[in-house]
Scaffold this active site. Structure first.
Site, PDB file in Angstrom:
ATOM      1  N   HIS A 264       0.836  -1.208   0.000  1.00 50.38           N
ATOM      2  CA  HIS A 264       0.000   0.000   0.000  1.00 50.38           C
ATOM      3  C   HIS A 264       0.871   1.258   0.000  1.00 50.38           C
ATOM      4  O   HIS A 264       0.712   2.146  -0.851  1.00 50.38           O
ATOM      5  CB  HIS A 264      -0.917  -0.024   1.227  1.00 50.38           C
ATOM      6  CG  HIS A 264      -1.802   1.185   1.361  1.00 50.38           C
ATOM      7  ND1 HIS A 264      -3.114   1.205   0.949  1.00 50.38           N
ATOM      8  CD2 HIS A 264      -1.564   2.419   1.861  1.00 50.38           C
ATOM      9  CE1 HIS A 264      -3.641   2.392   1.187  1.00 50.38           C
ATOM     10  NE2 HIS A 264      -2.718   3.162   1.743  1.00 50.38           N
ATOM     11  N   GLU A 265       1.793   1.318   0.938  1.00 44.30           N
ATOM     12  CA  GLU A 265       2.635   2.517   1.030  1.00 44.30           C
ATOM     13  C   GLU A 265       3.547   2.633  -0.187  1.00 44.30           C
ATOM     14  O   GLU A 265       3.842   3.743  -0.635  1.00 44.30           O
ATOM     15  CB  GLU A 265       3.445   2.528   2.329  1.00 44.30           C
ATOM     16  CG  GLU A 265       2.603   2.506   3.625  1.00 44.30           C
ATOM     17  CD  GLU A 265       1.541   3.607   3.719  1.00 44.30           C
ATOM     18  OE1 GLU A 265       1.745   4.700   3.150  1.00 44.30           O
ATOM     19  OE2 GLU A 265       0.482   3.357   4.348  1.00 44.30           O
ATOM     20  N   HIS A 268       1.715   4.567  -2.756  1.00 41.53           N
ATOM     21  CA  HIS A 268       1.827   6.022  -2.546  1.00 41.53           C
ATOM     22  C   HIS A 268       3.199   6.509  -3.023  1.00 41.53           C
ATOM     23  O   HIS A 268       3.318   7.558  -3.653  1.00 41.53           O
ATOM     24  CB  HIS A 268       1.700   6.346  -1.051  1.00 41.53           C
ATOM     25  CG  HIS A 268       0.296   6.319  -0.516  1.00 41.53           C
ATOM     26  ND1 HIS A 268      -0.694   7.135  -1.005  1.00 41.53           N
ATOM     27  CD2 HIS A 268      -0.282   5.612   0.499  1.00 41.53           C
ATOM     28  CE1 HIS A 268      -1.823   6.925  -0.316  1.00 41.53           C
ATOM     29  NE2 HIS A 268      -1.605   5.998   0.593  1.00 41.53           N
ATOM     30  N   GLU A 294      -4.746   7.994  -2.588  1.00 38.44           N
ATOM     31  CA  GLU A 294      -5.276   6.743  -2.055  1.00 38.44           C
ATOM     32  C   GLU A 294      -5.638   5.787  -3.200  1.00 38.44           C
ATOM     33  O   GLU A 294      -5.523   4.580  -3.054  1.00 38.44           O
ATOM     34  CB  GLU A 294      -6.489   7.059  -1.175  1.00 38.44           C
ATOM     35  CG  GLU A 294      -6.858   5.983  -0.182  1.00 38.44           C
ATOM     36  CD  GLU A 294      -5.765   5.626   0.827  1.00 38.44           C
ATOM     37  OE1 GLU A 294      -4.848   6.442   1.073  1.00 38.44           O
ATOM     38  OE2 GLU A 294      -5.830   4.510   1.366  1.00 38.44           O
TER      39      GLU A 294
HETATM   40 MG    MG Z   1      -3.011   5.398   2.313  1.00 35.32          MG
END
Ligand code: MG
Length: 494
Positions: A264-265, A268, A294
């Protein structure tokens, strides 16, 4: 921006001070979450608030340069973007008096302590007066920004430019009934439901760290411009296009939590790393909005990371580092990372149930802002709505309305960004699948081609375009939840 007009040069020259102050506070915040000894917190808090006051002061001093650029003819997209981004900041400071900003700051500092206490005792009453106070302050802030319009919409626009409650209502009116149907269908067979043995399996943290590091290599994260550390709540921060940091977490049990925090990170981080270098040191060197950001983290975490092809790709690494997974084949691992189960806790929610948690918070926030509900009714409202959506009830406030930190930060009107992110991730999936053999590329470990597509179509622009402009440009439509639903339908019911 090779040949810059004088107005742009002047603005960027003066902006450099603001950039440097923001850069400094990001480094301080990152250090606070990762390496700083506990007792350093008070000095760091003072330092951060002084630096942010300075940044505010220097931002306000940009007014003449921004106005001069805005008056110039034939602005490029980037110049228009700079005027837009900086004008939004000035607009905030001109409408919200500094006295109100500092009252909100003081209230959130106290509310955070009270929230922690309330949550550990699982008693909403400790938090209630703080929530009431913060709600009043945020209503006032929203009203100042709205100038006669809707206060909640004004706060929404602060957290996601151009977002309104009518857009969110449209999204949820489509999403919620369809997801309910889909969830009922998925629950009626047992492929994705039911407990998976690996959820209870304990792992060795150093072995897990090696797996995470192999996953970073699979995602082709650049070694000289990126690093990963550890923090309780994983986050990403881009100090600069050439220095992006993420953190991950290790609970020692149920390894998918650590693995998907990392992915997830990284999503980003990929966004920040692929912003055009032309935009370095400008106000455009960040993602278009938190919803767009997001969408990228969710795209990598869910659409890529939880796909069968990605599991096949990383299965050898999983087996190499976590020996206890040896008797599980690809299908079993795939089921493990995609277990569907209505959960009381938002951060534990799977792809099918996650958006119900956001709809619930949004519903309560709207009622509070419209004066249709009192703060004292929040726990009851919370439990009833969760039961209506997912058929389960929290056993106590800690599992219910006290689970998230956001309100104690004054973070109203920010939860919807998570659903916006999921919706845009769905739109990305629809678009990318039309142009690339997306699943085959994952299977063949050609992750680079997927990254390049996202870089070319979305990341390179930074915040040159508003979230709506960027959606129009990439997808030719706005906030369409249908692709997300189609993706989920195909994945979970074939
Ligand atoms: Mg996030």
């Amino acid at each position: 921006m090779i040949e810059m007009r004088k107005e742009t040069r002047d603005l960027l020259e003066k902006y450099k001070t603001v950039w440097a102050l923001n850069h400094a506070s990001q480094v301080m915040r990152w250090d606070l979450e990762t390496y700083m000894p506990l007792e350093g917190v008070s000095a760091r808090g003072t330092s951060l608030s002084e630096v942010s006051l300075l940044a505010q002061k220097f931002t306000l001093e940009l007014r003449p340069e921004i106005d001069a650029l805005a008056r110039a003819k034939d602005l490029t997209d980037q110049e228009r973007g700079m005027v837009r981004v900086l004008s939004r900041r000035l607009d905030y400071y001109s409408k919200v008096p500094s006295d109100l900003i500092s009252r909100i700051q003081k209230a959130t500092t106290e509310a955070r302590v009270a929230w922690r206490q309330a949550r550990s005792k699982s008693d909403f009453n400790f938090f209630k007066p703080h929530l009431e106070n913060l709600l009043e302050l945020k209503k006032e802030e929203g009203a100042r920004l709205a100038e006669g319009g809707d206060a909640y919409d004004a706060l929404l626009d602060q957290s996601e430019e151009g977002l309104t409650s009518s857009i969110i209502d449209q999204i949820f009116s489509k999403l919620i009934p369809s997801l309910k149907q889909l969830l009922a269908k998925v629950s009626s067979d047992s492929i994705f439901t039911g407990k998976h043995e690996l959820e209870e399996a304990k792992y060795d943290i150093s072995a897990m760290a090696k797996l995470n590091s192999d996953i970073l290599s699979v995602l082709d994260m650049p070694q000289n411009r990126f690093r990963m550390d550890i923090s309780a709540h994983p986050f990403t921060t881009g100090f600069d296009i050439d220095d992006v940091r993420i953190t991950t977490r290790y609970e020692g049990i149920d390894f998918k939590a650590s693995m998907y925090s990392t992915i997830h990170e990284s999503g980003h981080a990929i966004y920040e790393l692929q912003i055009s270098k032309e935009l370095a040191l400008t106000p455009l060197a960040r993602g278009a909005s938190s919803g767009f950001h997001e969408s990228q983290s969710r795209f990598w975490e869910n659409v890529v990371g939880r796909s069968k092809e990605f599991i096949q790709l990383i299965e050898p690494y999983i087996k190499r580092h976590l020996a206890f997974t040896s008797k599980h084949d690809t299908d079993s691992l795939y089921r493990y990372v995609n277990v569907v189960r209505p959960s009381k806790i938002r951060v534990d929610a799977d792809e099918l149930t996650y958006n119900f948690h956001i709809a619930l918070r949004y519903k309560i926030e709207r009622q509070l802002f419209e004066g249709k509900a009192e703060v004292s009714e929040v726990p009851q409202l919370w439990d009833d709505t969760l039961e209506e959506y997912l058929g389960i009830r929290p056993n106590n406030d800690a599992e219910g309305c006290l689970q998230d930190i956001h309100w104690s930060h004054g973070g109203f009107a920010s939860f919807p960004n998570y659903t916006v992110g999921n919706v845009i991730a769905g739109m990305c999936h629809e678009r990318i699948s039309k142009e690339l053999e997306f699943r085959e590329l994952i299977q063949q470990k050609k992750i680079k081609e997927i990254k390049e597509w996202l870089g070319r179509n979305i990341h390179q622009y930074g915040s040159t375009y508003s979230p709506k402009e960027l959606q129009q440009k990439v997808f030719g439509k706005l906030y369409d939840p249908t692709p997300l639903l189609e993706y989920l339908r195909f994945k979970f019911t074939g």
